[in-house]
Enzyme design. Sequence first.
Site, PDB file in Angstrom:
ATOM      1  N   GLY A 273      21.024 -75.874  21.798  1.00 38.09           N
ATOM      2  CA  GLY A 273      21.684 -74.883  20.944  1.00 38.09           C
ATOM      3  C   GLY A 273      21.666 -75.320  19.493  1.00 38.09           C
ATOM      4  O   GLY A 273      21.000 -76.295  19.136  1.00 38.09           O
ATOM      5  N   ALA A 274      22.438 -74.595  18.677  1.00 36.14           N
ATOM      6  CA  ALA A 274      22.475 -74.878  17.249  1.00 36.14           C
ATOM      7  C   ALA A 274      23.074 -76.253  16.987  1.00 36.14           C
ATOM      8  O   ALA A 274      22.677 -76.965  16.074  1.00 36.14           O
ATOM      9  CB  ALA A 274      23.292 -73.807  16.540  1.00 36.14           C
ATOM     10  N   GLU A 275      24.020 -76.621  17.808  1.00 37.59           N
ATOM     11  CA  GLU A 275      24.829 -77.797  17.514  1.00 37.59           C
ATOM     12  C   GLU A 275      24.710 -78.883  18.561  1.00 37.59           C
ATOM     13  O   GLU A 275      25.100 -80.021  18.328  1.00 37.59           O
ATOM     14  CB  GLU A 275      26.288 -77.339  17.475  1.00 37.59           C
ATOM     15  CG  GLU A 275      27.065 -77.828  16.303  1.00 37.59           C
ATOM     16  CD  GLU A 275      28.530 -77.933  16.625  1.00 37.59           C
ATOM     17  OE1 GLU A 275      29.171 -78.783  16.017  1.00 37.59           O
ATOM     18  OE2 GLU A 275      29.022 -77.184  17.493  1.00 37.59           O
TER      19      GLU A 275
ATOM     20  N   LYS B 106      27.289 -81.927  27.491  1.00 38.14           N
ATOM     21  CA  LYS B 106      27.065 -81.240  26.215  1.00 38.14           C
ATOM     22  C   LYS B 106      27.127 -82.308  25.128  1.00 38.14           C
ATOM     23  O   LYS B 106      28.192 -82.858  24.847  1.00 38.14           O
ATOM     24  CB  LYS B 106      28.121 -80.154  26.003  1.00 38.14           C
ATOM     25  CG  LYS B 106      27.884 -79.333  24.733  1.00 38.14           C
ATOM     26  CD  LYS B 106      28.771 -78.096  24.689  1.00 38.14           C
ATOM     27  CE  LYS B 106      28.501 -77.274  23.429  1.00 38.14           C
ATOM     28  NZ  LYS B 106      29.197 -75.986  23.417  1.00 38.14           N
TER      29      LYS B 106
ATOM     30  N   ASP C 280      34.116 -67.456  19.470  1.00 33.45           N
ATOM     31  CA  ASP C 280      32.744 -66.961  19.680  1.00 33.45           C
ATOM     32  C   ASP C 280      32.704 -66.212  21.017  1.00 33.45           C
ATOM     33  O   ASP C 280      31.859 -66.470  21.873  1.00 33.45           O
ATOM     34  CB  ASP C 280      31.776 -68.147  19.678  1.00 33.45           C
ATOM     35  CG  ASP C 280      30.322 -67.719  19.495  1.00 33.45           C
ATOM     36  OD1 ASP C 280      30.067 -66.559  19.113  1.00 33.45           O
ATOM     37  OD2 ASP C 280      29.424 -68.550  19.752  1.00 33.45           O
TER      38      ASP C 280
HETATM   39  N1  LIG Z   1      29.745 -75.450  32.510  1.00 30.52           N
HETATM   40  C1  LIG Z   1      28.583 -74.801  32.512  1.00 30.52           C
HETATM   41  N2  LIG Z   1      28.001 -74.460  33.684  1.00 30.52           N
HETATM   42  C2  LIG Z   1      26.810 -73.836  33.707  1.00 30.52           C
HETATM   43  N3  LIG Z   1      26.091 -73.526  32.618  1.00 30.52           N
HETATM   44  C3  LIG Z   1      26.607 -73.862  31.425  1.00 30.52           C
HETATM   45  C4  LIG Z   1      27.884 -74.502  31.305  1.00 30.52           C
HETATM   46  N4  LIG Z   1      28.136 -74.712  30.006  1.00 30.52           N
HETATM   47  C5  LIG Z   1      27.073 -74.226  29.351  1.00 30.52           C
HETATM   48  N5  LIG Z   1      26.156 -73.713  30.178  1.00 30.52           N
HETATM   49  C6  LIG Z   1      24.842 -73.126  29.801  1.00 30.52           C
HETATM   50  O1  LIG Z   1      24.372 -73.794  28.636  1.00 30.52           O
HETATM   51  C7  LIG Z   1      24.245 -72.863  27.539  1.00 30.52           C
HETATM   52  C8  LIG Z   1      24.718 -73.507  26.241  1.00 30.52           C
HETATM   53  O2  LIG Z   1      26.073 -73.897  26.346  1.00 30.52           O
HETATM   54  P1  LIG Z   1      27.141 -73.572  25.216  1.00 30.52           P
HETATM   55  O3  LIG Z   1      28.379 -74.351  25.519  1.00 30.52           O
HETATM   56  O4  LIG Z   1      27.245 -72.089  25.080  1.00 30.52           O
HETATM   57  O5  LIG Z   1      26.465 -74.248  23.946  1.00 30.52           O
HETATM   58  P2  LIG Z   1      26.010 -73.679  22.517  1.00 30.52           P
HETATM   59  O6  LIG Z   1      27.029 -74.219  21.572  1.00 30.52           O
HETATM   60  O7  LIG Z   1      24.656 -74.278  22.357  1.00 30.52           O
HETATM   61  O8  LIG Z   1      25.994 -72.171  22.590  1.00 30.52           O
HETATM   62  C9  LIG Z   1      25.070 -71.651  27.960  1.00 30.52           C
HETATM   63  O9  LIG Z   1      24.554 -70.473  27.403  1.00 30.52           O
HETATM   64  C10 LIG Z   1      24.952 -71.651  29.460  1.00 30.52           C
HETATM   65  O10 LIG Z   1      23.762 -70.996  29.875  1.00 30.52           O
HETATM   66 MG   LIG Z   2      27.129 -70.746  23.472  1.00 29.57          MG
END
Ligand SMILES: Nc1ncnc2c1ncn2[C@@H]1O[C@H](COP(=O)(O)OP(=O)(O)O)[C@@H](O)[C@H]1O
Ligand SMILES: [Mg+2]
Length: 195
Positions: free
Chosen positions: A7-9, A25, A113
């Site tokens: 992702g972005a961050e 993450k 968000d």
């Molecule tokens: N706990 C989780 N279980 C399953 N998939 C996840 C989970 N957290 C994130 N994802 C997947 O990873 C992607 C990026 O996570 P996210 O927290 O939204 O990060 P970003 O800040 O990059 O948007 C999500 O769009 C989703 O598809």
């Molecule tokens: Mg996200």
Amino acid sequence: MERVNEGAESIMYETKIAGVPMLIKFRNKKLWRIDKIDEELRERRTRKEAKLLIYAKKAGAAVPGVAAIGKYSIFMQKVGGKLLKDSKPSAHDMQTIGRYLALLHANGITHGDFTSANILLTKNGPFIIDFGLGVFSNSEEEKALDLLLLERSISKKDYANVRKAYTSIAKDHLTVTKRLNEIKKRGRYQTRTLA
Ligand SMILES: Nc1ncnc2c1ncn2[C@@H]1O[C@H](COP(=O)(O)OP(=O)(O)O)[C@@H](O)[C@H]1O
Ligand SMILES: [Mg+2]
């Protein structure tokens, strides 16, 4: 460890701990920032996001469980399913999402968000993810912005179901809705952006 999303961050890695699928993450280094500031920001945001996830769960919303917190990484439960934006939700799913949002707000958490790209529909119902822009706040403006972002990202029918549950739970729904209408009238609104 497999990289599953960038992702972005942050970068998302998948791994297994004692046979259980986990996601990590990881907030990666941003080269344009001064090193010391970069490290402080990443550490602060990681802590805040983990804290928001933990409090969101306590508030009664379905969110991934936090297994461990590193300096720049959160080890969390991998919940299955598909993003709301790629799914066909039931009326019940949408009402559950409205209920979760009301519970977050009632407990002083705003998501920041709240779009169909940050909600997963799983066989155990909807899960709210990505509290990276979340704030501990009771502000009507922040609450209204959560509703507005969701409204903009889903169908009218789905939003109507969210509203139905939200208004039945949120005691301050009238003032939040008033603020929401004001924001819409302003025409322009600022959502949170990252440094
Ligand atoms: N706990 C989780 N279980 C399953 N998939 C996840 C989970 N957290 C994130 N994802 C997947 O990873 C992607 C990026 O996570 P996210 O927290 O939204 O990060 P970003 O800040 O990059 O948007 C999500 O769009 C989703 O598809
Ligand atoms: Mg996200």
